[in-house]
Design a protein around this motif. Structure first.
Motif, mmCIF file in Angstrom:
data_model
loop_
_atom_site.group_PDB
_atom_site.id
_atom_site.type_symbol
_atom_site.label_atom_id
_atom_site.label_comp_id
_atom_site.label_asym_id
_atom_site.label_seq_id
_atom_site.Cartn_x
_atom_site.Cartn_y
_atom_site.Cartn_z
ATOM 1 N N GLU A 197 37.034 78.536 63.506
ATOM 2 C CA GLU A 197 38.051 79.126 62.629
ATOM 3 C C GLU A 197 39.449 78.715 63.097
ATOM 4 O O GLU A 197 40.300 79.546 63.391
ATOM 5 C CB GLU A 197 37.921 80.645 62.586
ATOM 6 C CG GLU A 197 36.559 81.128 62.094
ATOM 7 C CD GLU A 197 36.409 82.626 62.221
ATOM 8 O OE1 GLU A 197 37.032 83.340 61.393
ATOM 9 O OE2 GLU A 197 35.703 83.062 63.148
ATOM 10 N N ASP A 199 43.252 77.208 63.266
ATOM 11 C CA ASP A 199 44.447 77.321 62.441
ATOM 12 C C ASP A 199 44.549 76.063 61.575
ATOM 13 O O ASP A 199 44.610 74.947 62.086
ATOM 14 C CB ASP A 199 45.684 77.450 63.336
ATOM 15 C CG ASP A 199 46.975 77.574 62.552
ATOM 16 O OD1 ASP A 199 47.462 76.533 62.057
ATOM 17 O OD2 ASP A 199 47.499 78.693 62.443
ATOM 18 N N ARG A 200 44.556 76.233 60.273
ATOM 19 C CA ARG A 200 44.479 75.080 59.360
ATOM 20 C C ARG A 200 45.688 74.162 59.473
ATOM 21 O O ARG A 200 45.557 72.947 59.387
ATOM 22 C CB ARG A 200 44.320 75.563 57.915
ATOM 23 C CG ARG A 200 42.988 76.257 57.668
ATOM 24 C CD ARG A 200 42.788 76.542 56.200
ATOM 25 N NE ARG A 200 41.490 77.143 55.958
ATOM 26 C CZ ARG A 200 41.014 77.415 54.742
ATOM 27 N NH1 ARG A 200 41.751 77.136 53.676
ATOM 28 N NH2 ARG A 200 39.831 77.961 54.605
ATOM 29 N N THR A 201 46.849 74.743 59.674
ATOM 30 C CA THR A 201 48.050 73.909 59.774
ATOM 31 C C THR A 201 48.019 73.051 61.025
ATOM 32 O O THR A 201 48.323 71.850 60.984
ATOM 33 C CB THR A 201 49.307 74.794 59.779
ATOM 34 O OG1 THR A 201 49.350 75.566 58.574
ATOM 35 C CG2 THR A 201 50.563 73.935 59.881
ATOM 36 N N ALA A 203 45.300 72.213 62.798
ATOM 37 C CA ALA A 203 44.163 71.294 62.769
ATOM 38 C C ALA A 203 44.388 70.142 61.812
ATOM 39 O O ALA A 203 43.884 69.034 62.035
ATOM 40 C CB ALA A 203 42.896 72.052 62.370
ATOM 41 N N ARG A 204 45.162 70.372 60.752
ATOM 42 C CA ARG A 204 45.344 69.342 59.731
ATOM 43 C C ARG A 204 45.993 68.080 60.293
ATOM 44 O O ARG A 204 45.707 66.965 59.848
ATOM 45 C CB ARG A 204 46.193 69.899 58.576
ATOM 46 C CG ARG A 204 46.241 68.989 57.350
ATOM 47 C CD ARG A 204 46.996 69.642 56.199
ATOM 48 N NE ARG A 204 46.307 70.854 55.763
ATOM 49 C CZ ARG A 204 46.852 72.071 55.783
ATOM 50 N NH1 ARG A 204 48.083 72.237 56.244
ATOM 51 N NH2 ARG A 204 46.176 73.109 55.347
ATOM 52 N N SER A 207 43.204 65.842 61.445
ATOM 53 C CA SER A 207 42.121 65.509 60.524
ATOM 54 C C SER A 207 42.330 64.120 59.928
ATOM 55 O O SER A 207 43.465 63.702 59.658
ATOM 56 C CB SER A 207 42.027 66.540 59.396
ATOM 57 O OG SER A 207 41.745 67.812 59.921
ATOM 58 N N THR A 209 42.151 61.569 56.921
ATOM 59 C CA THR A 209 42.172 61.586 55.462
ATOM 60 C C THR A 209 42.013 60.165 54.950
ATOM 61 O O THR A 209 42.373 59.202 55.641
ATOM 62 C CB THR A 209 43.495 62.172 54.937
ATOM 63 O OG1 THR A 209 44.590 61.405 55.480
ATOM 64 C CG2 THR A 209 43.644 63.618 55.360
ATOM 65 N N ALA A 239 36.895 69.331 60.043
ATOM 66 C CA ALA A 239 36.810 69.753 58.653
ATOM 67 C C ALA A 239 36.001 71.034 58.506
ATOM 68 O O ALA A 239 36.131 71.766 57.543
ATOM 69 C CB ALA A 239 36.187 68.645 57.801
ATOM 70 N N GLY A 241 36.092 73.430 60.851
ATOM 71 C CA GLY A 241 36.717 74.471 61.642
ATOM 72 C C GLY A 241 36.217 74.590 63.056
ATOM 73 O O GLY A 241 36.149 75.693 63.599
#
Length: 345
Positions: A197, A199-201, A203-204, A207, A209, A239, A241
């Motif tokens: 889980e 933090d999306r910001t 982790a992005r 990632s 793309t 992707a 988490g």
């Protein structure tokens, strides 16, 4: 088979061999003399391949398509993720070490977390009981001290996060990591940090793309630079988490970087496993107990807004202790915390 994503939780295998006492190349280099073909056969059984390799005076390191392999004179550490068949490497490596180098296995340790997608795992990895039976059948009878455990024993306080450990040793009081101890008797620590889980910001930025031109290894380099750790963090499974970090070292120094690894991703859930030798040289500062480890890990993680949810500690063959703790962002988690000290009395 149910639909699933990439399995981030790694399987970790450590095999320790006895080196010859009469000196010579085999005593000095041991497993590092294994033919390339033997390593390739073991990795083919696991269903992964070497991407790159490097070495120094102490060991050889291999970046794999599904994680990593480290080969020291007396030990091999294989760590893979995804749906690899890690334990299939055991009979291949034992045969090669015995036939090619005349080395006998001294101890074995296997560990993993709770899979994100257990239904996707191939035999024997879908069920820990099958993994235990496979290892019991694959290891030589000389490793007569054996123990397996799931930590903590109950899901009540740990949720879905549990640590699975299997250990076998030729002696119950021979520290598995003895050849890694420092001159002052301080034991070697192996720390595994698993984070979910994320933090999306945060982790992005790591990632991959479509069209960004980076490889997964470049993403891993970026994570390492951002953390300031100097140790590679696995970029796989972001992707879904998940991210992980492993560190080995002496005493408190091995635990000091946990907070940096967690701060990189700010996960909602963290689990930390610490493995260390529980005996040492009389009169040296090696005496470490589970309470000290629990406290050191909590001191690293809790200032980041995480509360301890569960903790466990168990003794294993080879005078080895494993501790396991879970942390979540739920403020009330610590109120329900329960200690599991089985096998340490």
């Amino acid at each position: 088979m149910a639909s699933s994503g990439f399995e981030g939780y790694e399987k970790r295998l450590e095999l320790v061999f006895s080196l010859p006492s009469w000196g010579g190349a085999r005593a000095q280099h041991g497993l590092r003399l294994l033919p390339v073909g033997a390593l390739r056969e073991a990795l083919e059984a696991v269903q992964c391949a070497v991407v790159s390799a490097a070495g120094n005076a102490a060991f050889d390191a291999y970046v794999l398509s599904e994680s990593s392999l480290f080969v020291y004179p007396s030990r091999a550490i294989l760590k893979t993720c995804g749906t690899t068949r890690l334990l299939r490497a055991v009979p291949v490596l034992l045969r090669a070490a015995g036939d090619e180098l005349g080395l006998a296995l001294r101890s074995c340790r296997y560990s993993r977390g709770s899979y994100l997608f257990p239904e996707a795992q191939p035999f024997p990895h879908a069920d820990f009981a099958d993994e235990v039976r496979y290892l019991d059948g694959a290891l030589p009878s000389g490793l007569r001290f054996r123990r397996s455990s799931v930590m903590p024993p109950s899901r009540r306080h740990s949720g879905r996060h549990r640590w699975h450990v299997y250990a076998a040793s030729a002696s119950d009081d021979d520290v598995t990591g003895k050849d890694d101890e420092h001159a002052d008797g301080t034991p070697h620590f192996t720390v595994d940090v698993c984070m979910t889980e994320l933090d999306r910001t945060l982790a992005r930025q790591f990632s991959l793309t479509p069209g960004d031109g980076r490889t997964s290894h470049a993403a891993g380099d970026a994570m390492t630079a951002a953390s300031g750790l100097g140790d590679v963090i696995s970029p796989r499974s972001l992707a879904f988490g998940y991210a992980s970090y492993e560190r080995g070292g002496a005493g408190a120094s091995a635990l000091a970087s946990i907070d940096k690894a967690v701060a990189v991703f700010r996960p909602a859930t963290v689990s930390v496993s610490v493995c260390y030798g529980s005996t040492g040289i009389e009169g040296t500062p090696q005496a470490v107990d589970a309470a000290w480890v629990w406290s050191a890990v909590a001191d690293a993680v809790e200032p980041l807004g995480l509360a301890c949810r569960s903790r466990a500690a168990e003794a294993f063959p080879g005078a080895m202790t494993v501790t396991y703790q879970t942390f979540t962002r739920t403020p009330a988690a610590s109120l329900d915390m329960i200690d599991h000290n089985s096998q340490l009395a």
